[in-house]
Write an enzyme that holds these catalytic residues in place. Structure first.
Site, short mmCIF file in Angstrom:
data_model
loop_
_atom_site.label_atom_id
_atom_site.label_comp_id
_atom_site.label_asym_id
_atom_site.label_seq_id
_atom_site.Cartn_x
_atom_site.Cartn_y
_atom_site.Cartn_z
CD1 TRP A 18 2.87 -1.71 -12.89
CD2 TRP A 18 4.78 -2.66 -12.18
NE1 TRP A 18 2.91 -1.64 -11.52
CE2 TRP A 18 4.06 -2.22 -11.07
CE3 TRP A 18 6.00 -3.30 -12.00
CZ2 TRP A 18 4.53 -2.39 -9.77
CZ3 TRP A 18 6.48 -3.47 -10.71
CH2 TRP A 18 5.74 -3.02 -9.60
CG HIS A 48 -1.73 -4.07 -11.57
ND1 HIS A 48 -2.05 -4.20 -10.23
CD2 HIS A 48 -2.27 -5.14 -12.20
CE1 HIS A 48 -2.73 -5.32 -10.07
NE2 HIS A 48 -2.88 -5.90 -11.24
CG HIS A 52 -3.81 -0.11 -9.43
ND1 HIS A 52 -2.66 0.62 -9.57
CD2 HIS A 52 -3.41 -1.34 -8.99
CE1 HIS A 52 -1.61 -0.12 -9.24
NE2 HIS A 52 -2.04 -1.32 -8.86
CG ASP A 54 -2.50 -4.70 -6.13
OD1 ASP A 54 -2.67 -4.06 -7.18
OD2 ASP A 54 -1.38 -4.90 -5.60
CG HIS A 58 -1.93 -8.30 -8.73
ND1 HIS A 58 -1.60 -8.36 -10.07
CD2 HIS A 58 -1.01 -7.49 -8.16
CE1 HIS A 58 -0.53 -7.62 -10.29
NE2 HIS A 58 -0.14 -7.09 -9.16
CG HIS A 159 1.73 -7.18 -3.19
ND1 HIS A 159 2.88 -6.54 -3.51
CD2 HIS A 159 0.75 -6.54 -3.91
CE1 HIS A 159 2.64 -5.58 -4.39
NE2 HIS A 159 1.35 -5.55 -4.65
N1 LIG Z 1 1.67 -5.04 -13.64
C1 LIG Z 1 2.86 -5.65 -13.49
C2 LIG Z 1 3.59 -6.04 -14.58
C3 LIG Z 1 4.78 -6.65 -14.45
C4 LIG Z 1 5.28 -6.89 -13.19
C5 LIG Z 1 4.59 -6.51 -12.07
C6 LIG Z 1 3.39 -5.90 -12.20
C7 LIG Z 1 2.61 -5.49 -11.01
O1 LIG Z 1 1.51 -5.05 -11.12
C8 LIG Z 1 3.22 -5.66 -9.69
C9 LIG Z 1 2.74 -4.89 -8.51
N2 LIG Z 1 2.70 -5.81 -7.45
C10 LIG Z 1 1.42 -4.21 -8.51
O2 LIG Z 1 0.51 -4.73 -7.88
O3 LIG Z 1 1.22 -3.13 -9.01
ZN LIG Z 2 0.41 -4.30 -5.95
ZN LIG Z 3 -1.24 -3.17 -8.48
#
Ligand SMILES: Nc1ccccc1C(=O)C[C@H](N)C(=O)O
Ligand SMILES: [Zn+2]
Ligand SMILES: [Zn+2]
Length: 208
Positions: A18, A48, A52, A54, A58, A159
């Site tokens: 991310w 993440h 993976h 969640d 999270h 989510h």
């Molecule tokens: N790691 C992040 C960093 C910054 C912003 C969002 C994320 C996320 O992980 C969001 C996503 N809902 C996720 O479960 O992968």
């Molecule tokens: Zn997610």
């Molecule tokens: Zn995730």
């Protein structure tokens, strides 16, 4: 004969994360020469990254952490369906598929086209997907993209709706080589007591 398909994305230096999140790193922090007996590795990563699960923590401060999740959901019969070329998926698209009796549903969207880069746009789940899937008895949803919501979403409607319907979330699986159909899924989280999620080694086995 193929006995299993690995649907996990390799965890290696440079694996997409991310934007702004912790880069993946593996290093031998104590070499065989230094320790006198063994190489000892050190891992740094955002949970993440790649393939993976969640945990509700999270996206919900009161939500369950990894150790409190139901392990049974990460092993067992799963149906793979393919829905390509859509900007989002909701009840309308899902209605076209037979889902009766299915607990685990994996959706191949083909929308993460370059696995070497973090995507800029993905097929996401609309709010009504969670309620529809819950009606069908789905308890685990897996997607081939980094999120079930749009990448820039702050509300994380999908989510939250999935969680409200007690549907567990598996993200970042690689379904590029997987034909739609039924398989045995194994994608177990690590016993991370405090964590908001966990990397998993996800595999599919053809049913015998
Ligand atoms: N790691 C992040 C960093 C910054 C912003 C969002 C994320 C996320 O992980 C969001 C996503 N809902 C996720 O479960 O992968
Ligand atoms: Zn997610
Ligand atoms: Zn995730």
């Amino acid at each position: 004969m193929t006995t299993m398909f690995d649907i996990s994305r390799p965890l290696v230096t440079g694996v997409p994360t991310w934007p702004g999140d912790t880069p993946f790193s593996y290093e031998v922090s104590w070499t065989k020469e230094q320790s006198g007996s063994v190489n000892v590795g050190k891992l740094t990563m955002s949970i993440h990254t790649g393939t993976h699960i969640d945990a509700p923590f999270h996206f919900d401060n009161e939500g369950r952490k990894v150790m409190e999740l139901d392990l049974e959901l990460y092993i067992g019969l799963a149906r793979v369906i393919e829905i390509s070329g859509k900007s989002s998926i909701g009840a309308e698209e899902l209605k076209a598929f037979e889902l009766d009796g299915i607990t685990r549903l994996l959706i191949r969207t083909n929308s993460w086209t370059n696995p070497n880069e973090f995507p800029t746009e993905i097929t996401y789940l609309r709010d009504d997907a969670g309620t529809y899937l819950a009606e069908k008895g789905i308890r685990l949803i897996g997607v081939d993209v980094p999120s079930v919501d749009p990448l820039d979403s702050k509300e994380l409607a999908a989510h939250h709706t999935l969680h409200a319907n007690d549907i567990h979330i598996l993200e970042g699986i690689d379904l590029a080589k997987i034909a739609p159909g039924d398989y045995e899924l194994i994608a177990l989280p690590l016993p991370l007591v405090e964590a908001d999620g966990s990397p998993v080694r996800a595999i599919l086995r053809p049913l015998t």
